[in-house]
Design an enzyme around this catalytic site. Sequence first.
Site, PDB file in Angstrom:
ATOM      1  N   ASP A 173     -74.160  63.547 -32.073  1.00  0.00           N
ATOM      2  CA  ASP A 173     -72.951  64.278 -32.187  1.00  0.00           C
ATOM      3  C   ASP A 173     -73.178  64.969 -33.751  1.00  0.00           C
ATOM      4  O   ASP A 173     -74.101  65.654 -33.737  1.00  0.00           O
ATOM      5  CB  ASP A 173     -71.783  63.286 -32.244  1.00  0.00           C
ATOM      6  CG  ASP A 173     -70.362  63.962 -32.343  1.00  0.00           C
ATOM      7  OD1 ASP A 173     -70.231  64.706 -31.526  1.00  0.00           O
ATOM      8  OD2 ASP A 173     -69.790  63.597 -33.550  1.00  0.00           O
ATOM      9  N   TYR A 285     -65.464  68.249 -41.179  1.00  0.00           N
ATOM     10  CA  TYR A 285     -65.052  69.352 -40.255  1.00  0.00           C
ATOM     11  C   TYR A 285     -64.456  70.438 -40.912  1.00  0.00           C
ATOM     12  O   TYR A 285     -64.300  71.755 -40.749  1.00  0.00           O
ATOM     13  CB  TYR A 285     -64.385  68.888 -39.094  1.00  0.00           C
ATOM     14  CG  TYR A 285     -64.935  68.163 -38.244  1.00  0.00           C
ATOM     15  CD1 TYR A 285     -65.781  68.594 -37.030  1.00  0.00           C
ATOM     16  CD2 TYR A 285     -64.965  66.814 -38.502  1.00  0.00           C
ATOM     17  CE1 TYR A 285     -66.293  67.925 -36.195  1.00  0.00           C
ATOM     18  CE2 TYR A 285     -65.803  66.134 -37.368  1.00  0.00           C
ATOM     19  CZ  TYR A 285     -66.603  66.458 -36.504  1.00  0.00           C
ATOM     20  OH  TYR A 285     -67.014  65.769 -35.420  1.00  0.00           O
ATOM     21  N   HIS A 340     -70.708  61.205 -23.520  1.00  0.00           N
ATOM     22  CA  HIS A 340     -70.971  61.858 -24.820  1.00  0.00           C
ATOM     23  C   HIS A 340     -71.344  60.696 -25.785  1.00  0.00           C
ATOM     24  O   HIS A 340     -72.255  61.042 -26.622  1.00  0.00           O
ATOM     25  CB  HIS A 340     -69.455  62.323 -25.515  1.00  0.00           C
ATOM     26  CG  HIS A 340     -69.990  62.845 -26.847  1.00  0.00           C
ATOM     27  ND1 HIS A 340     -70.462  63.888 -27.324  1.00  0.00           N
ATOM     28  CD2 HIS A 340     -69.474  62.082 -28.162  1.00  0.00           C
ATOM     29  CE1 HIS A 340     -70.508  64.152 -28.498  1.00  0.00           C
ATOM     30  NE2 HIS A 340     -69.682  63.075 -29.179  1.00  0.00           N
TER      31      HIS A 340
END
Length: 367
Positions: A173, A285, A340
Amino acid sequence: MARPGAACPPPARRVMVAARALLFWALVYSYCGVCACIAGLRLLWSIGRRPGETFRWVVRENPPACLNDPSLGTHCYVRIKDSGLRFHYVAAGERGKPLMLLLHGFPEFWYSWRHQLREFKSEYRVVALDLRGYGETDAPSHKENYKLDCLITDIKDILESLGYNKCVLIGHDWGGMIAWLVAICYPEMVTKLIVVNFPHPSVFTEYILRHPSQLIKSGYYFFFQMPWFPEFMFTVNDFKVLKSLFTSQATGIGRKGCRLTAEDIEAYLYVFSQPGALTGPINHYRSIFSCLPLQHHEVIMPTLLLWGERDAFMEVEMAEMTRIYVKNHFRLTILSEASHWLQQDQPDIVNKLIWTFLKEETTRKRE
């Protein structure tokens, strides 16, 4: 009048660049607003249904036993000289063995690699890191301290501080994003690259702008641009969002996967329920759009890309597109029933695939 196909004159080029930048940031902030409105509506719905539960937030004072399981390794700390930050990691395997460095994603921490710490310690010095801002690693307060170049430099400095000049680098990720960039910027430090459920960064930035479906799946990138509100939304209903990410039918580990135990979930809740524990991870982020779009860069070491086809956040088409950027042996394996959270979902299969890749001869060129 310039002939068709001729290069644009400098003033026209500047206008085009400015227009593209304006459109890009308009997209970012518009979608950020949409995501914020959706989150706000969900909050109001929760307040209307269960007002007492909505604002319940329990800080876990004591870690669950699994976080101190000696079979996973030893808790260690290293302070980086240049940045002054102290990093926490868990290490398994004898010192002096080849280094395997593991970079987790969001919202995870070193514990997401528990199956790999146990598996690879026989032949490697396995180090599962808490990235900058996560867990027991220091968390700078300003979002500028989480730019990609800082995160890349962290890995280089940690490698050197551990006494190594190269490693097998594995990332999942967001940790996969960092792993790709470390491999690009410091290829001499990466003998083999293994990435789990994250495409080459150039593929990601190009694909998301052309495919609205991926833009929607990556909506949290935009939502996280807001101050404090994303952190608050994670605490609602005692971290219901965090629990759902790993356990819900939409985003969690699938029916055929290795589901997280109650103690595993409690480990995540312990780490992220601490005051301020979410700001550092989300700050990763908040700095990303200042670094995008990235230039195209080639990866020159043998590379393994593992992908759970039932990933709720990343479309599988990006996995195959990644091939063009790897100028060496490239192996892609897509697991049809996996989510995921691949290294936790299918640990036995993932570990077997990694062993095969590590042991095979990869002097031949990209397949």
